[in-house]
Design an enzyme around this catalytic site. Structure first.
Site, PDB file in Angstrom:
ATOM      1  N   PHE A  47       0.868  -1.180   0.000  1.00  0.00           N
ATOM      2  CA  PHE A  47       0.000   0.000   0.000  1.00  0.00           C
ATOM      3  C   PHE A  47       0.903   1.227   0.000  1.00  0.00           C
ATOM      4  CE2 PHE A  47      -2.257   3.573   1.785  1.00  0.00           C
ATOM      5  CZ  PHE A  47      -3.416   3.573   1.027  1.00  0.00           C
ATOM      6  N   ASP A  83       9.559   2.989   1.653  1.00  0.00           N
ATOM      7  CA  ASP A  83       8.369   3.775   1.986  1.00  0.00           C
ATOM      8  C   ASP A  83       8.172   3.725   3.501  1.00  0.00           C
ATOM      9  OD1 ASP A  83       5.849   4.770   2.524  1.00  0.00           O
ATOM     10  OD2 ASP A  83       4.900   3.844   0.783  1.00  0.00           O
ATOM     11  N   LYS A 102       2.903  11.754   6.504  1.00  0.00           N
ATOM     12  CA  LYS A 102       2.090  11.607   7.711  1.00  0.00           C
ATOM     13  C   LYS A 102       2.654  12.368   8.901  1.00  0.00           C
ATOM     14  CE  LYS A 102      -0.197   7.353   6.250  1.00  0.00           C
ATOM     15  NZ  LYS A 102      -1.454   8.018   5.870  1.00  0.00           N
TER      16      LYS A 102
END
Length: 405
Positions: free
Chosen positions: A143, A228, A257
């Site tokens: 993801f 990531d 984030k």
């Protein structure tokens, strides 16, 4: 004057906001530290932290102060001009990551898209891959966001179905299998893009030798290793980056984030000039990327991490959280995975779905989120107290008992 209820707010959202999420029926209006309050005044322990975007808690004083100070000065110039916040921010972030260059963007998906462009340009301009033939290896179950390019290499039908035609240039191999990864590399391969821990897949932690093998293989085959760390990075797993826990350094870190402190969207691609330096003026950009407000908040986040306090706190509290969760294995819990203050919990599917467990936890004052059937995930802000973690696990135990475990 009539006071609006949670039902009123939920109704407005349902009628006028696109239905691309399925939120729990709670309407949050305030937050402080690891706790949030709904419109009726009820408090909940936040055990999601906005998918790790609120690692430092709601309303962290240093982050709020940085934002307020910058709001009074200037918030946006675009990159057509310099601003006095961007240089200090990227310098501090590069130092934190042990790299020398930063490409600032806004969202995590933008960081991933940017890294894809950088990897392809590096492949053509440095490695010598023939034009239009660059390929990137990814992992099954990944993801990395939901843009058109990113969902093109997803195998999640909810993210992918009905959004084609898909972008070519990607090969997917089993996560945690270095032999499969190495076999997929050929003369067109420019990068390997992986999550050090797969978040959306259920907090899947690969074998201990996986990331070192990825680093070895990519180095030997002249391929970029792109990590990531948008969810796993910035203190969540008990280190600045999960790659540190595995003893590896990738060519590019992807961050987002928590880099915005839960205040503004901030993301970045962080690497060295021999890779990021392939970009030329006009080839990539963002009106808001590197804006003064984002840079001021991001710099304050880096300052918090520079002390090591939050990494240590996540490591120590995480050990306690995982020890408590493991006591529930065989009592409604099948498996517990994770690192630091990040846990994936597989509930016995015979008892309930993950959604049902999260709804019952909400009723008890704990906010968590399910993923993939009967898996729930916990990712409380790093500022959470040990007693609050114990209370949250007690509530989960209570839910499992109610369900007949």
């Amino acid at each position: 004057m009539t006071t609006a209820t949670d039902t009123d707010f939920i109704g407005l959202e349902h009628e006028h906001a696109a239905h691309n999420y399925h939120p729990l029926p709670v309407v949050v209006s305030h937050g402080e530290g690891a706790w949030v309050t709904d419109v009726s005044g009820r408090r909940y322990l936040d055990c999601l932290a906005a998918y790790s975007a609120v690692n430092f808690g709601h309303g962290h004083p240093a982050l709020v102060a940085a934002a307020k100070e910058q709001l009074d000065r200037i918030t946006l110039t675009s990159r057509a001009f310099h601003n006095d916040q961007l240089g200090p921010f990227v310098t501090a972030l590069a130092a934190l990551a042990g790299k020398d260059m930063v490409l600032p963007m806004n969202t995590g998906a933008e960081a991933v898209e940017s890294a894809i462009k950088v990897a392809r340009a590096w492949g053509y301009r440095v490695k010598g891959v023939p034009a239009e033939r660059a390929t990137i290896i990814v992992a099954d179950g990944n993801f990395h966001g939901r843009t058109t390019t990113i969902i093109s290499f997803s195998n999640d039908p909810d993210a992918r179905a009905d959004f084609g035609p898909y972008t070519p240039g990607f090969r997917s191999v089993p996560y945690g299998d270095p032999a499969a990864l190495e076999a997929a590399i050929d003369e067109t391969t420019v990068a390997v893009l992986i999550e050090p821990i797969q978040g959306e897949a259920g907090i899947l932690v690969p074998p201990a030798d996986y990331l070192p093998a990825v680093r070895r293989i990519t180095s030997e085959r002249n391929v970029l290793f792109i990590a990531d760390e948008i969810q796993s990075g910035l203190g969540r797993t008990g280190a600045t980056f999960q790659c540190e826990n595995a003893g590896v350094v990738p060519d590019l870190y992807l961050l987002g984030k928590a880099l915005g402190g839960g205040i503004v969207p901030v993301s970045a691609v962080v690497g060295n000039a021999d890779v990021l330096g392939v970009l030329r003026p006009g080839e990539h950009g963002s009106t808001f990327g590197g804006n003064p407000l984002a840079a001021a908040v991001g710099h304050a986040v880096v300052d918090l991490l520079a002390t090591g306090e939050y990494q240590q706190r996540a490591r120590e509290l995480g050990e306690h959280l995982h020890a408590r969760l493991r006591t529930l294995i065989g009592r409604g819990v099948v498996t517990v995975r994770g690192a630091g203050l990040w846990a994936g919990i597989d509930i016995d599917p015979a008892l309930a779905t993950g959604r049902e467990v999260c709804e019952r936890l909400m009723e008890r004052g704990v906010l968590a989120k399910d993923t993939h059937g009967s898996t729930i995930r916990l990712a409380p802000p790093i500022v959470v107290e040990r007693d609050d973690l114990d209370w949250a696990v007690d509530q989960l135990e209570g839910v499992l008992t109610e369900l007949g475990a």
